[in-house]
Each structure stands twice: as structure tokens, then as C-alpha cells.
Design an enzyme around this catalytic site. Structure first.
Site, short mmCIF file in Angstrom:
data_model
loop_
_atom_site.label_atom_id
_atom_site.label_comp_id
_atom_site.label_asym_id
_atom_site.label_seq_id
_atom_site.Cartn_x
_atom_site.Cartn_y
_atom_site.Cartn_z
N SER A 291 0.67 -1.00 -0.12
CA SER A 291 -0.03 0.09 0.23
C SER A 291 0.81 1.21 -0.06
O SER A 291 2.09 0.98 0.45
CB SER A 291 -0.82 -0.20 1.40
OG SER A 291 -1.18 1.27 1.66
N ARG A 330 -27.40 -4.62 -43.70
CA ARG A 330 -26.62 -4.35 -42.57
C ARG A 330 -26.82 -3.30 -41.83
O ARG A 330 -27.57 -2.31 -42.48
CB ARG A 330 -25.16 -4.19 -43.63
CG ARG A 330 -24.06 -3.61 -42.71
CD ARG A 330 -22.73 -3.67 -43.55
NE ARG A 330 -22.68 -4.86 -44.55
CZ ARG A 330 -22.59 -4.96 -45.81
NH1 ARG A 330 -22.00 -3.73 -46.47
NH2 ARG A 330 -22.85 -5.89 -46.37
#
Lengths: 474, 474, 474, 474
Positions: A291, A330
Site C-alpha cells: 500500500s 447491414r
């Protein structure tokens, strides 16, 4: 999301090979493979000259193309195939004049892009399957090693009844085996795309009529499609699937499920690694898990990042499902919206599976702590087995009520459940034999049920799948 | 998803500046800004020496940091802040020995990363707001120019009643104004993050006690927080929001809404540009809108790509909402899962808004075709107004029934509705005046209702917002 | 999802009043309210006769309508407004002949349905706001009561640094205050819908021209819109928002955020209630929290069900965002897809908030266990404060390294960190004063930083909001 | 969401049988089926007395249970199984004293609820499969009937090249066949759940030891599991899947895909039914498709509602995927969050598929209009075929350029493309034969390519699947 070399916001991606399989280079390769497979299929069907095979070989290396230029030029037509064809044609012409006439014939951008998508999915899917296999090996070993390592089973966060860490690992293994089988099944059946402008293969049919007057046009076209798919190792579809997007959804779901299956393992690791539980921990390398503020911290960082990956899949899957609503021959956006989410699902599966395979080899299992935690409730965790034993003598309802009341008394008086129960049974005039049998219910080993059988079954399933799969490969 | 220079699968991104605002470089800059703002705030509160201001100035240029190394090293701790602090400390020490003691003080990785996220969101949000303002300018001009351009209004795909293109554009404008206001409001209120390890600011409090014995520790700490936020131009939160993720969700929602608001415009363009409707088209540049197969194609490619962008936002928003479920004082995955989706939402808003601003300036509006389409139904589209006029004479129900039956007859006999209606009215013995009034109902201009008033209102709203906003800026 | 009386699969709904606010009856009421508000607005603007007010009063009771029939007949037109108008017209005619001519005038189904949606959202939103207020009261009391109750703060599942349960509760409170403010803000600004067929208010304009020749038509129409909105207590929009769905998205997001904010509290309860942590538990009533198999089980069942509710919101929010893509003047599906998800988001917020308000009053906080857990790491949890104290003497880097090494040694040798540290400091020749100061760092109270200030701030924010809001109500 | 009789906001549900398959009654039936199957399996394995079979028969009718009470009491334990067991036990005792001892033995709530979920999914899935089969029959007939019905193929909203309506219908059919096969495959493999409290089957193992000392306990337990699954027609899993939620995700995905596949058909209908296209329309019954404002309206209302259903699936699928992250041996919320979304996905599939099957039989196909639309572009739509023909003479690039320039000239001069092309070819000195061949390219029939072959293939695939499936049923 991560560029080669990784993205600042994707720590898992850094140590992964995902970009080699799903990055822009991989896509360009797949696009070129699709174009050349079509050219070769035309040769095979007699619709292009034999010498075109040589040209294909000469221009097969996608890395010689100008990726940056193609990317830039993709804006105009809305997809990268249009500029790619131009660049590829130029290369072909430099090999042999007239060669470009035999590239991108009878096809449309979507054919090539969809086929490339299936190639990328197949290639990355096979890698995920393999990595899940390796993960399975480690889990199988863990399951066998910890067959007798009793620990608390937990439901809704509460200690429930005993289990073994072997059974927990076998549960993870089973899920990985399932997710692997699902992905392998999907990856083996992804179809090539070759419909032409609107799915009718009209141009190929016309060419067959004019160039192969000797043969039935339908047959010639079918030959092209088959040869194209075979060349690429993809399935040959019944028809073009330009607006039937099930293959995309199936692939997306399977990649997501793979990520989620390993995500669940990682989630469990974060739970079992909690300071107050501390039954499992991630063995950390130098510089890992620290940390910036707390010097003592040993965070299960790999597990956390895998969980994060698995939390991102549901939204991406939703986007793919939404694209099933594809209008016209499409659609105006639904198709284009699939590209990045599918790639992201592949990327997440690759990085998460890879990280999980590593994590599994770095799990420290604290059997002693597991045993200690089992004793935390002073016997309450054995209530189900005590009830089961008592039910044989008292009937189910009476047994349940007795143990329920005894559990409450035990908790309130902070005495062991077995002692309270014993006392109550004595008071009710039950014989020693029953009390003894109840006492035995508090032995963890007595509570493991089918745990060992399940471990054996899952290991066999893992191995068997593996064997079958290895056979299936050439 | 797109690297600087663009991604092969993100054609819109190519022409966008999005990467400068949300790419890794932009993030690194924001992370450094957050760290240095904290150092400066410590100075301001008397918790760090004055000379530290100079050090901050000397190391403020993020581009001198080794992004690739920081990216690589982010894997160990699970986020890029941990290595960043080391690199930054090294730079600080090279400026003045001991300077690193005053970096990353009283804070934790999440503080810095969350603050950087808010900076990136603010910076990209302001850009989106500005681009939406420009888009609004164009839409306002379109709305005014086409105030009298009648066209068919359509509901459920069917011609419904007439409208004007001016009103359509005013509808787009209103949505853009709303989305812009929402994003501007969110962007102006994004909070800095400064909680320390678990949100209590314990270290800062301790330092205040030891370094500023002259002052109330709580007040000193409050000064640090305020100075930190002010330095960055962010809001000062009531408390740390390490597990209260509303700011993230609010930002994500606002970016998504911006993309979706322009996505709807683009969707309408794709509809109105349909070959059979052809009322609006996207003016294409050289090399734009073409097809690899069909030489005649003029695809509305920008509109299609914007629609695609807007189809990707809902899934990303879902991921952010899911991260609201954040356990502990920093969650094991929920936090990490936010980073890329938020960035992607920003990227999509930037590219989609930019593309929409360009598209709006390139819209060809075919007033003639609009008029022709209005005549397609031989008057059916005026049925509501005809009913309204008739209702004054016949009552509402009777008028509706008469027009409904006449509409059916008109469609079946392929005669104009006004002719059929007129005939029926005559047959029923109604006078010429009523017939004349009904005849007038078939004038498109008569059907526009509040269209012009709405155009005026929306233009004013657009302009007013704009003015107010420009004032608000320093 | 739950019918009145509850659904078998929605245990939380059973004890909730949600159905009264969002069920079909509530919707029918809202639809009728919208229709009658329009009729009244027409009267107010002089477009309908005065006597119509009496008719409205006479038919205002929605419960006299045949809900089942309207539901059945909704199929034909695709929404319930079309049959509703018929049923309502029949009622109106039975009161006074000709009255139906003044119902549903100048409007379209979507106007009425959208307006009803906003009414339902407003009514259920206000209820959620109130319930969140009550929840806030309880949390404020908890925060104040447990101001000095030290407990372990946890990040990534690991004990990090000490916090207080008061600060934890203040964190919950702050999030509830934020979510409440957000929802209250949205609920106060939801707009009525009145655009007519395609948003131009053409029919109202025509009626104004013919029935109010004395006045400017635009002004008359504006009066109708304003009166309509005012009658319903909704905001008056700049124009119709039939395809600008920001109000829906904003409402959905705010309801979701409310559910998620309480979901996070519940999630934390499930974590803190884990057998091995056991710091908080849900006080269970008779018959609650039991298991069908394990007599000892005391499951945090309310918390679990709230978490489940909060896991369902992200997907529903995504559906609403997707409906922002609304084509034409009324879209072919996007609109219809909003109805159930918005209702479900309201229902979840109502049931989750209600359950959370109850849960908060039934939290047992075990301060003794919290203290015991703080000691689990033998001092490691104080490493950050120890570092802070040491840094004043040794410099930051040296302090961090010393504590990091000492932490590792402490863990390996199972000795208290303070002892190890003390030893190392002695060995390094540091004086007693430093050792003493370090020793003090291990006092939890020393580690609480701004906890009390934050509690005070959040309680004030809660109370203040509350006060302001109560004032705002008539 | 809809109660029996339908919900006001779910018009599609009104005419559907969905509630009979997924409503609370159906769920109660499935829960009872699961409990009794377990009791019977215990009998089969010799762990319960033979007479228990008779008891099971006597209490098998779930409709005699008090659904409202069970729903109400479900709140306490968080799921309906706990009260169900009590109610069922009471019934059993009324048949024979002591019978309740043999109910809910060796199991836990989740076993029964998960198994019931699989039963409901199987039953509703089989219905969806059958309905899709019927839909396929209609689509197959449409495809064959309209084999020669030429129409414009469209990509990105623009007319692209010709197709046939037969091919369009075959595209729909193929997608339905795929979705049906996928759902059928999933439905046939859904597993029963029988793990006991934490998946180890510890109680069953204990009972086997004590009641069947003659046999190997593992074998006896395996017999119970197999008999239980067989009794219910479900698959027998390798182990409990209490936290391996792939079966839920697989079911959800398959139901969603079914809804989406029919949703796409409906979406296409709304497009083709647009006033300006008008190639297909939904034949409306009396009272259908009308508007409350516009008497002429004929809205494709069924199609619109199906589209709406399909827009709701992605979010629900996302929720199920998120529940893959299931911690412990039973998670605190992830499990409970699955119930309603899975049920909603089933409900949507049932109503959407049913509506689509009806819609398909009510499609009016206007071949004349299709032909007219084909002529809208004055030949541009044949550009690809013209290029193909020309390429045989001129080479591909030159042909493409020539047709591109001619297309632009044709559009600008409003002359037919074939005329422009012919003129250019003459001017360039090409012979008549080439001009003639190019002229032929403008025949729609010449452009259909593999359309008929695809129709035949899809019809065969549809029929074949059907045949195979009917065989598979007993």
C-alpha cells in the site's frame, strides 16, 4: 483498452499476452488472412488463376502493411476493410500486374471484418481454453491435496456446516471445466462470413456463370465458401449471418462466462483472505500487495484485479445482445457497436484467466486456521448433522426443534452446543447411546458427505475433457 | 480503447482529440496534478515547508515521467499511484533533498486516483460541453432556417401529421441543451477525494497536532482539504467518498446522456437519409461513405458511427452503477472496475459529440423531397387536423369516425382523402362552408401548431444557457 | 413484478407498500389524473366549457373503471391509453351528454402515458425520499451513539487502520443524504408531457384559433400547457419530450442510485455480520433468518434481500439509457421498452429503502467484538500511525521502511508490532521519548482523525436537508 | 411483471399463456414437484418407506396450497421454500402421520428453488421452442412463396443491391432455427440441484450410512441424485452448482437470444412497413393499430411491441451474468437477484415468440411496391452487378471507377445508370456485345445469386431440425 505495453488503468493487462491476440496488429493479421483465404478459395474453385496462390503467399505478411495509415483511412468508409483492400491491392500489383483483380472479389467489408472477428475470437478463445486447462490442473491438485482439510462452509456469510477445502477447490474446478467446455464448443463452431453485399453471393454466382460455364454455378459458389472457411479453420455457415448475430453473442457470452468463472474463484480468495478469516492467502512477490500508506498491508492484489475484470463483463455482454436487433441487410450502427465490446471481452478473459492461473499456484492454504475457525461457533456449525442423527431417534421435527432451542441456549450461555444438547437429552431421559451418537456428529470428518467423491469426479472430468480435447487437435 | 493515433476498430476516434483528454498521458498528468495539489495544500496549511512550492513547480511536468515504467510497475500494487509516488519522489529528491517527505502525505492511492478521475472527467466534460454548444449553434441555425420547411411527422414508422424540419431540429437542439446542462452541472460539482487510508484523515490530523500545535487540528485539516480542492478546481466534499460512488455514477450518466442525445440525432439522420425517404443526407467528403463492393453507395457513415457509439453507453453505465455496491472502506474490485468504463464513456462522448458537431454542418436538407413525401398518402397525413376541424361541427366522436371511415375508403380506392371526405360531407347534406374549412385542413402550414414558437423558445434556451455559461467561466 | 399481495419471488415486496404506488391501480389513477388535468386545463384556457369541471370531478375516481377490461383492450393499440379514453368517455357521457368531446383533446396516447409515468415517478419518488429521510434519522443516531466505538477499517478485505463505527455510519448517512438529494431534485423537476401527435400541439393551436379568436393562439396554448402541468404538480417543459428521454433516464438513474446507496449499507451489514467478524448483526424477529436445514442459522436476511435488489438496478438502468435512441416523432419500440424497467426501478427503490429503514433500527452493534477484532493483528493495523509518528523523527521513507520490515518480522515471529518496533528503535539507539510516542500510536482513539468532525458534519447535512425540505412542502 | 390476466403496461402479455408457465402458480407447482421428486428418490434409494410414494401422490396438487400465505411467510427466511416445507409437511401429516419426516430431507432451500427454476425454465423453454417451430413453418412458407419476389437489399439504410423477399424470409428463418436449436440444447441439459446445505450432500450420506448399512453410502447417495433428476426430467449434475451459476446464465442467454431473434424480424417489419417503403404490412384486426389522435393510422403494433420486448433482454442478461460472482457456499444476494430477471427473460421470450408467430401469419407482402422501390434509384442499385460484368472486360479497378463515375453522373443528371454507362462505353469504343451484357446486369433476377439455394437450405434445416426433435421426444 490497453495498448501494447499496457494501459495505465489496466494493471492486469501489463503481464498478459492479450494484446498479441486481440490488439490492432492481431486484427490486421486476421483481416489479411480473410482476404487471402478468399483469393485462395477462388483459385480452388477455378474462379481465379493458379498464379494467384503465389501472390497470396508473397503478400501474406500483414506486418508489412501500414497499420497507422489504414487506421486513419478507416474513417471515410466507417471500417478498416475499405482502406485495407487498397493497401493490399497495391502490394499485390507490385508482385504481379493484374493480381489485384483477384482480391476482395464477390465480397463486402462486412464479410472480411466479421470473418476476421471470428479468427481473432478463435485464436484468443483457444488460448483462454488452454490457460483454463492449466488453471484446472492446479485446482485439481489443490482439490486432491486438501481433500481432508476441513473448513467451515458458509452460506449468506454465516458459518453453515463443515466442508473441506478440497471440495471448495473442486467446486472452482467444476466451474472452470464447464466454462472451458462452453468456450471450446463455441470456438470450434465459429463461422466464416461470405455473403457479398447483401448476403446473396450474387457476384460470386455471376462469376461462376461466366468463368466456370462447365459447372453448376451454385456448386462452384458452394465450393468457394467451403474452401474459404476451411482455409481459415472456421465453420461453413448455412448462409451469411450479416444480420443474424448469434455467433457474436455466443462468443461474447462464452468469453464472459470464462472471465466470470475465474472471477468467482478470485472473489472467494478475497473473502477467505480477509484478516478475520485468513484461511487462504495470495503468496506475494517482491513489491506486490503493498500500500502507499500502510506498511503492513499484504493485499490480495491479483484476486482483486480479477474480480474487477469480472465485474466489467455483464455490461459488455448486454451491448452485444442489443446488437441482435440488426435491421436491413447491414444495420446502421448495431454492427459497428459490436467490435470493441467483443474485443474487450476477449481481452478480459485472456488477462483474467492468465492471472487466475498464476494466482492458483500462489495460494497459501492455512489448514490450521481453517480448523480454528471451525471451532468459532462452539459447535453450532454441526447443528445440521446433530439434527440428522437425532431425527433417526426423535423424528425430524422434534429433532430440529430440539437443536434449534439448544443452539439458542448455547449461544446465549456461551456453552458448547454438544454440551447443551447432551444435557437436554439426559434431562429428557435419553440413553447414552444416543448421546454418544450425537457427540460423533461434531466430528468434521463425519460431515464431509460426498466431498471426496466429488473431488474425484471433478478431477476425472477435468482430465477427461483435457484428454478428449488434446485428441481433437491435429 | 483507441491508442493515440486511433484504434483500427474505432474510426470515429481517429479524427478526435479524445486521447489528449482521456488517454494515459492525460491520466498521468491528472495524477501528478493531484499529488502536487496535496503538497501545495500542505504548504498552505503550514504542514509542509514553503520551499516545497518551488519543488512542486519544478516537477510539475508529467511528461518527464516514465509512463511505460509506471504502467509496468502498477501491477504489483494494483494501481498506478504506488509506482507514481516512487518516480515522483525521485524527481523531488533530485530537486531538493528531503522533498519527498512532503509528497503523498496523509493520503492513499485511492485519494489520488479518484481525484485524478475527477480531473479527467472535468476536463473532458468541459470539452464535451463546449462541443455540444457548437453543435447547438448549428442546430439553432438549422431550426430557424427550416422553420417553414414542412415535412411528414412520423410515429411508429408511419406518417402521422405534418411537422417542419425546423421543429425537428429544435427537438434535437432541446435535447442537446438538456444534455449539455446536465453535464455542465455535474462537471461543476465533481469533488476532490482526500480521506487517507480509510476516510478519517487520521494522518493529516496527527500531523496537524504535531506540526501546528498552535491551531485546532480539525481546522488545519479542513484547510488542507479546501486548499487541495481549490487548487484543482474541484468541489470540496463533506467527507471522503471512497465507498460512496455517486460522483462516479453521476459523471458516467451525464457523459452517457450526452452521447445518447447526439446519438439520437444521428439515428434520425440515418432514417431520414434512407433511399426511400431521402429528406436529409450527410454531405460527404472525398473518399467518404463509399463501399468496397457497390460503386454507387453514399453511406451516411458519420451518422452510423455516432449511432454505434451511443449503443455502447448503456452497458458501460450499468457497470458503474454496479460499483455502487462497494464494501469495506475500499472494495475488492468494485473500485477497480470503474476506471476503464468511465474513461470509455468520456471517450465516446468526446468522439460522438465532435462527430455530431461536424455532421450537423454537413446536413443537406431536401425541402422538395420533404414536400413530395408529404403527398405520399394522398392526404391521410392530414386526418387529425381534418378531424379537429370537423369536430367543431359534428362533435369529436362523429368526426373521428367519419374521418376514419373516409381514410379507409381513400386508401382502398386510392383517392385523395379530401375528395372522399368532401363527397361524404356533401352526401350528408353539409354546407359548402364546412367543406371549405375541411379543405383548408390539408394545408401543411395550417398543421404546424406551435412549431415556430418552439423553435424560438429552444433557440433562446440554447443562447441563454450559453451566455450564462460563458459568464461563469473566469 | 409483484402483484398486490406480493410475488412468490419477491420476499421484500411482501411487506412493502410499493404496489400502492407503482402497481396497475396506481398507474390507472395517474392516467386518469392526466386526462382530467388536460380537460381542466382546457377549461382554464377557455377551450372547454366551465361545466366540464364538474364532469371531471364526477369521474375522477379511477377505481370505478374496469382495469381488467382496459388491460385486455390495450393490446390492440399497443398501450392502455386508447381503451382508457373509451371507458372514460363512456363515464363522462353518463354524467353529461357531450362531455366526452372535451376529453383527450389535442393530445395523443404518449402524452397521457408519459405524464402518468411522471406522476407515478413523482409519487413514488417522494415516498422514497421520505423513507430515506427516516433511514437517515436512524443512521444519524447510530453515528452519534458510536462516535467512540473503535473498530477496524478494512481495505481490499484486509484490516487497514482503525476507524469508528460512528464514522462508518456517517459514511452510510452521507451516501443516503446524497442519494436523497439527487432523487428529490429529480422528482421536483419531472415534466408533464403535452405535445399532441408529433409534438407541435397543432390541434390545440387550431382549437385556440377557432374557440378563442379573441386571444393569441400561442398564448392560449401556452396557458393550456402551464395549467395542465400545474394541475398535476409537474414541471412545464420547454417543448414536448416525446423523443428526448432525458427525464426518464434521470428518474431511472436517481431511483437506481437510491437503491444502490441502501444496497451498499446492506452489503456492509452482510460483511460485518460474517461469523468470523460478527461486529454487527441484524436483530431478527420470530421466524426470521432461519434455514430449512440448519437449526442454528441466524441469517441477515433483510440485508441479503436488499443487496439482491441493488444488484438488479444496473441492468434496468441500461435499458432506459438504450431508449434514448428514439427515432421519428415516436419510436417503434424504444418508448414501449421503458415502461416496465422504470416501474421496476421505482418498486426496487421503495422496497429496498423501506427494508433498509427497518434494518437500520434493528442493527445490533457489538463494540466488544469490534475491539477484539482490532487486536487480531497484534498491532499491524496501527502501522500507518506508527509510521506517521516515526516520520517526524526519521523522515518518511526511512519510517515507512522500518515499519514495513518490523511488520514482516512481527507477523513471522507472532510478536506485537509495537514490541518489535520498540526493540528495533532501541537497537538503533533511539531515545525513550520516541519509543513512547510510537507506543501512543497504538491507541485506537489516537487514530480516529476527523471521525467526530465528519459525524457532526453529516448529521448537520442530514438535518439541514431535512429541514429545508420540510419547509419546501406546503 | 404481468399478473395473470396481464399487466396494464405489458400489452403483449395479455394474449399470451406466459403466466401459466412462469407465474407464481407455475413456480409453486415446480417447487412442489421438486420436493416430491426428492421424497420419491429417497424411496427409490431405500432411504424412505415405500408408503411415502402414496403420500406424495396424495399431496402432489400444488393448487391446494395457500399461495398467498406462503408468499407472505417467504419474507422471514428470504425465500419461499421455508414456508412451503411447513405447508407441505402439514398436508403430508394429514395424509399419514410421520410422513413429514420424509419431506425436504438432506436438502436446503436453494436445492429446491434452483431445481424449480430449472423446471420452470424447461417447461417454458420447450414451449418457446415449439412456438419458434411454428413461426419457422410460416417463415419457410413465406420464403418459398416469395423466392422470385425481387426487392431492394439495403445496407446502412441505403439501397444496395437487389435481393428477394424469399431470401429475407430465409434469413429470418435461419436465425429462428439457430435460436431454437440453442434454446432446445440448453433446455435439454438443465441440471437438477441437490447439494444439501453447502453442496456436500452430507445429510444424505449420513442417512445412507444409517439406513442402508447394506450398501456403499456413496452409491446410495448417487442413486438419490439420479432418481431425483430423472423423476423431474432434468440432467444429473457432476456436483451441486449452488455457486457455479453457468446453468442460469446459459438459460438466460438462450431465452434472450430467442426474443432477440424474433425481435429482429419485428424490427425489419417496422422498417419495411414505413410509409415511404410500404413493402410489408401487418394485417390488422378490428381495433388494432389505431391511434387515439389520428384516424388514418394503421400502426404495426405487434411488431412494435415485439421490438420493445427485445430491447429489454440485454439488461436482464447482464444481471444474470453479474450473479456469476457468487461468494461462499451460497452468496448474500447474487443468488436472490437472479429469480425475477430469469423469470422476466422467460416471460419475454414466451410473449415475443408467440406474438411473432402470429405476426408472421399476418404479413401482407406487396410485391408490386417492392418492384417499384427497386426502380427508385434509376439503376444505381445494380451498380455492383454492372461492375462485375464490366470487370470481365476492363479489369476490376477500371470497372469500379467507371461505374462509380457513371453513378455520380446518373444521380446528378437524373438519368438511368444503364443509359449513362452505355453512353460512356460507346464513347470509349466498346462493342455492342459488352453494352448488351451490361444491360443484362440490370435485370433483378440476374442479381439474386444464391438466394434460391439458400431458401432451400434453410427450409431443409428448419424441417430437419424439426423432424429430429420430434423423434427425440418420447
Amino acid at each position: 483498452m490497453s495498448a501494447p505495453g499496457g494501459s495505465l488503468l489496466d494493471p492486469l493487462g501489463v503481464t498478459s499476452d492479450a494484446e498479441h491476440l486481440v490488439g490492432d496488429d492481431a486484427w490486421l493479421r486476421a483481416l489479411v488472412d480473410a482476404e487471402l483465404a478468399l483469393a485462395r478459395a477462388l483459385v480452388a474453385a477455378g474462379l481465379a488463376p493458379q498464379w494467384m496462390s503465389g501472390v497470396c503467399e508473397a503478400i501474406a505478411d500483414a506486418s508489412s502493411l501500414d497499420l497507422a495509415a489504414i487506421t486513419r483511412e478507416a474513417r471515410g468508409g466507417g471500417n478498416p476493410v475499405i482502406p485495407l483492400v487498397k493497401h493490399l491491392a497495391r502490394e499485390a500489383e507490385s508482385v504481379r500486374s493484374g493480381a489485384s483483380d483477384h482480391l476482395h472479389v464477390g465480397t463486402t467489408s462486412q464479410d472480411i471484418l466479421d470473418t476476421a472477428a471470428m479468427l481473432v475470437a478463435t485464436r484468443s478463445g483457444k488460448e483462454v481454453v488452454e490457460v483454463l486447462g492449466r488453471l484446472g490442473d492446479t485446482l485439481a491438485a489443490l482439490a486432491q491435496e486438501h481433500r481432508a482439510t476441513a473448513m467451515a462452509g458458509r452460506t449468506l456469510g454465516q458459518q453453515a456446516t463443515p466442508t473441506s477445502f478440497g471440495l471448495v477447490a473442486a467446486g472452482w474446478l467444476g466451474a472452470v471445466t464447464d466454462a472451458r467446455a462452453r468456450l471450446a464448443g463455441v470456438v470450434d463452431s465459429l463461422p466464416a462470413q461470405l455473403g457479398g453485399a447483401i448476403g446473396s453471393q450474387a457476384v460470386l454466382t455471376e462469376l461462376a456463370r461466366s468463368r466456370r460455364p462447365d459447372a453448376a454455378a451454385d456448386e462452384v459458389v458452394a465450393t468457394v465458401t467451403r474452401a474459404y472457411a476451411a482455409e481459415l479453420g472456421l465453420a461453413c455457415p448455412a448462409q451469411a449471418w450479416q444480420t443474424n448475430r448469434l455467433p457474436i453473442v455466443a462468443a461474447g457470452d462464452a468469453f464472459a462466462a470464462a472471465t466470470e468463472a475465474v472471477g468467482r474463484i478470485a472473489l472467494e480468495v478475497t473473502v477467505l483472505a480477509r484478516t478475520e478469516i485468513a484461511e487462504v492467502s495470495e503468496r506475494l512477490g517482491k513489491g506486490e500487495g503493498g500500500s502507499s500508506a500502510m506498511p503492513h498491508k499484504r493485499n490480495p492484489v491479483t484476486a482483486v484485479l480479477i474480480v474487477a475484470a469480472a465485474r466489467r463483463t455483464p455490461g459488455l455482454v448486454a451491448t452485444l445482445h442489443a446488437s441482435m436487433l440488426a435491421e436491413d441487410q447491414r444495420p446502421s450502427g448495431a454492427w459497428h457497436a459490436e467490435w470493441e465490446p467483443l474485443r474487450e471481452l476477449e481481452r478480459l478473459a485472456l488477462t483474467a484467466a492468465g492471472a487466475a492461473a498464476s494466482l492458483a499456484t500462489r495460494l497459501d492454504v492455512d489448514a490450521e486456521r481453517m480448523r480454528a475457525n471451525l471451532e468459532l461457533t462452539d459447535g453450532l456449525i454441526f447443528s445440521e448433522m446433530a439434527t440428522t442423527v437425532l431425527a433417526e431417534a426423535l423424528g425430524k421435527r422434534a429433532a430440529f426443534d430440539l437443536v434449534e432451542q439448544s443452539s439458542r441456549e448455547a449461544a446465549e450461555t456461551r456453552r458448547p452446543l454438544r454440551v447443551v444438547l447432551s444435557g437436554r437429552l439426559s434431562a429428557d431421559g435419553h440413553d447414552d447411546m444416543l448421546r454418544e451418537r450425537v457427540w460423533d456428529a461434531f466430528d468434521p470428518a463425519r460431515n464431509l458427505g460426498q466431498a471426496n467423491a466429488i473431488v474425484a469426479r471433478e478431477v476425472a472430468r477435468h482430465t477427461g475433457d483435457d484428454a478428449a480435447e488434446r485428441q481433437a487437435k491435429p
